[in-house]
Design an enzyme around this catalytic site. Structure first.
Site, PDB file in Angstrom:
ATOM      1  N   CYS A 135     -41.879 -17.629 -14.537  1.00  0.00           N
ATOM      2  CA  CYS A 135     -41.817 -18.118 -15.704  1.00  0.00           C
ATOM      3  C   CYS A 135     -42.487 -18.685 -16.321  1.00  0.00           C
ATOM      4  CB  CYS A 135     -40.334 -18.272 -16.140  1.00  0.00           C
ATOM      5  SG  CYS A 135     -40.050 -18.954 -17.656  1.00  0.00           S
ATOM      6  N   CYS A 176     -42.425  -5.804 -12.448  1.00  0.00           N
ATOM      7  CA  CYS A 176     -41.621  -5.961 -11.698  1.00  0.00           C
ATOM      8  C   CYS A 176     -41.067  -6.495 -11.089  1.00  0.00           C
ATOM      9  CB  CYS A 176     -42.299  -4.906  -9.601  1.00  0.00           C
ATOM     10  SG  CYS A 176     -41.074  -4.118  -8.265  1.00  0.00           S
TER      11      CYS A 176
HETATM   12 FE    FE Z   1     -37.510 -19.597 -16.860  1.00  0.00          FE
END
Ligand code: FE
Length: 129
Positions: free
Chosen positions: A92, A115
């Site tokens: 992220c 994945c």
């Molecule tokens: Fe995050």
């Protein structure tokens, strides 16, 4: 970027291991590998929208698999040479959470397979991508 103490207070030990220590949940054990519900998969750590259910497909791997992120800008990639393999790790971009890896054996239209660990995601069933 938040530190480990911040995340230890907010995540379960299993979530912390996968998201902050780059762990991997066992195949076919996660909450979402076989999930076909609609919605947007958010970062379990920071809530950033990461993947849309419309791009999720059954890869047979035992992990949630997507052929593209919700937005290219929400994902950060890094070369990963651990475990005797050369892979591309995906994180992220907003909070640095480890998500999983991306491979070049996915379906059209991208040919990519993101994945991803279920423990890195949270499905928001009310959101639309
Ligand atoms: Fe995050």
């Amino acid at each position: 970027m938040k530190d480990d103490e911040h995340w230890r207070e907010r995540l379960s030990p299993e979530e912390f291991h996968v998201c902050r220590e780059k762990g991997t949940e066992r195949a076919f054990t996660g909450e979402y590998w076989d999930c076909k519900e609609q919605g947007v998969y958010l970062c379990r750590c920071c809530g950033e929208p990461l993947f849309d259910s419309g791009t999720k497909y059954d890869s047979g791997s035992g992990w949630p698999s997507f052929y593209q992120p919700a937005d290219a800008e929400v994902i950060e990639e890094a070369r990963d040479t651990t475990h005797g393999m050369v892979r591309v790790e995906v994180m992220c971009k907003k909070c640095g959470a480890h998500l999983g890896h991306v491979f070049e054996d996915g379906p059209a239209p991208t040919g990519l397979r993101y994945c991803i660990n279920s423990l890195s995601l949270r499905l928001d069933k009310d959101a639309t991508g």
